[in-house]
Scaffold this active site. Structure first.
Site, short mmCIF file in Angstrom:
data_model
loop_
_atom_site.label_atom_id
_atom_site.label_comp_id
_atom_site.label_asym_id
_atom_site.label_seq_id
_atom_site.Cartn_x
_atom_site.Cartn_y
_atom_site.Cartn_z
N SER A 77 3.25 -1.07 4.41
CA SER A 77 3.93 -0.32 3.34
C SER A 77 3.61 1.17 3.36
O SER A 77 4.33 1.96 2.75
CB SER A 77 3.56 -0.90 1.97
N ASP A 367 1.19 4.43 -7.22
CA ASP A 367 1.13 3.12 -7.85
C ASP A 367 -0.24 2.50 -7.58
O ASP A 367 -1.19 3.20 -7.27
CB ASP A 367 2.29 2.23 -7.40
N HIS A 370 -0.60 2.93 -3.41
CA HIS A 370 0.02 3.93 -2.54
C HIS A 370 -0.10 5.34 -3.11
O HIS A 370 0.03 5.53 -4.32
CB HIS A 370 1.49 3.58 -2.33
#
Length: 406
Positions: A77, A367, A370
């Site tokens: 991610s 978040d 990240h």
């Protein structure tokens, strides 16, 4: 590892349940069109064509030649630009407020408020943003300047992140690249295809999910079978073999990034009940060990594969420099996510625009896990030329590109 630490690590399963529950809520908030357990037949409207920023190089003949013919991205991610939009998974970023500060101000599947590191590096190389492998048509002309195979939830271990649903693991991403190479060979011939691949940059950012979604939640009793050091050795050895597999496919220019200090991520500050935003040292110690072993592996592999150029970039070093010198970089919120719920906004994932702060540029974390676009820009600068602090060894990406030009 002490008893208290083991109790905390064993309790990670609670956070997985929270993650799953919160994403079910996400599904209901954003409508039935986001089927969680079916491949998408077609991309979402904003994904039909990968956005190109206004300052991205155009394809006209008047544009300067790129510094590398293509950029290929493999990872999780941290560099996923939309792969998981097309998978049945809880790990998705195809909804607001993700992407609100991106060039198009639309969610694209990037796990950030804006750009991810490879976006900034593509522009440095004179290339357009690299499209997701699952988000383009499959035509050679769409892939000729690079492809992004990265998938959120992916790890070095095949099953890492499986509790989140579908993902494309490291081995599977390399298989996707093999398929791409075969298309190139059929289209342009073997010599031209191999020349393209050998001069292209390959950026690999993977490994963090082997902790978040495997070791730290004690999948298959792994933390009783492997001490952290032995687990790290296993990961580094596995990654080494995958790099050799890429080498056998004529890949010669590789950037491998280390892991970020996830012990400082809002999720683990919440999970471990960190006081005053203090990082969880037990987790960061594992990250430091992995990065040490990976850098050592890269150095030995570079010596073995003498015609390859492989560099290691320590994201932990770059990130800790930002955390320690946050005021110099313009960040005044260092331990709380911009988007989320709970203490440090690390309990519930980022679900809706109402959960997000108004200004992400002064936050380090976007978040639970990240960083913000602003942090990604700094880290990309360090990978390119060490602008803010030295991260890459034995050279940075700009040095590699200069060597290619000689």
């Amino acid at each position: 590892m002490g008893c208290e630490c083991k109790r905390k690590i064993m309790s990670m399963s609670v956070s997985v349940v929270v993650y799953l529950i919160s994403t079910v809520l996400l599904s209901s908030i954003f409508g039935d069109s986001r089927s969680l357990f079916q491949f998408r037949d077609s991309p979402p409207p904003q994904q039909e064509e990968e956005p190109s920023p206004s300052n991205a190089p155009s394809s006209s003949s008047s544009s300067p030649l790129p510094l590398a013919p293509a950029l290929f991205v493999i990872g999780d991610s941290s560099v996923d630009c939309g792969t998981n939009n097309f998978l049945g998974t809880f790990a998705r970023a195809d909804h607001f407020p993700y992407g609100r500060d991106f060039d198009t101000h639309q969610p694209t599947g990037r796990f950030s408020n804006g750009r991810i590191p490879v976006d900034f590096l593509a522009l440095r190389l004179g290339l357009p943003f690299v499209p997701s492998y699952l988000g383009q048509t499959g035509a050679v002309e769409d892939m000729i300047q690079g492809v992004n195979y990265a998938s959120a939830g992916a790890g070095i271990i095949l099953s890492s992140g499986s509790e989140l649903g579908q993902h494309i693991s490291l081995t599977q991403q390399i298989q996707q690249f093999t398929d791409t190479l075969q298309q190139f060979i059929l289209s342009m011939g073997e010599d031209a295809a191999n020349n393209l691949i050998s001069n292209s940059i390959f950026y690999i950012s993977i490994g963090i999910n082997d902790y978040i979604h495997y070791y730290l939640i004690n999948v298959s009793n792994v933390d009783n079978l492997y001490l952290p050091w032995h687990f790290n050795q296993f990961l580094a050895t596995s990654l080494r073999q995958e790099i050799k597999n890429l080498y056998n496919l004529n890949v010669r220019k590789v950037v491998i990034t280390g892991l970020a200090p996830i012990g400082c991520a809002p999720h683990y500050l919440w999970q471990y009940g960190g006081e005053n935003g203090k990082c969880v040292e037990q987790i960061n110690d594992m990250v430091v060990e992995f990065n040490f072993l990976t850098r050592y592996m890269v150095e030995n592999l570079a010596a073995e594969l003498s015609d390859a150029n492989i560099i290691f970039c320590d994201v932990f070093e770059g990130s800790m420099d930002i955390l320690k010198n946050h005021e110099r970089y313009g960040f005044n919120v260092t331990n709380e996510a911009c988007c989320g719920l709970g203490k440090y906004k690390g309990w519930i994932m980022c679900l809706s625009p109402e959960m997000a702060c108004s200004n992400a540029s002064n936050h380090i974390w976007w978040d639970q896990f990240h960083p913000t676009d602003a942090v990604n820009a700094i880290l990309a600068d360090n990978v390119w030329n060490g602008r803010h602090t030295k991260m890459c060894y034995p050279m940075n990406l700009e040095d590699m590109v200069i060597q290619m030009a000689k």
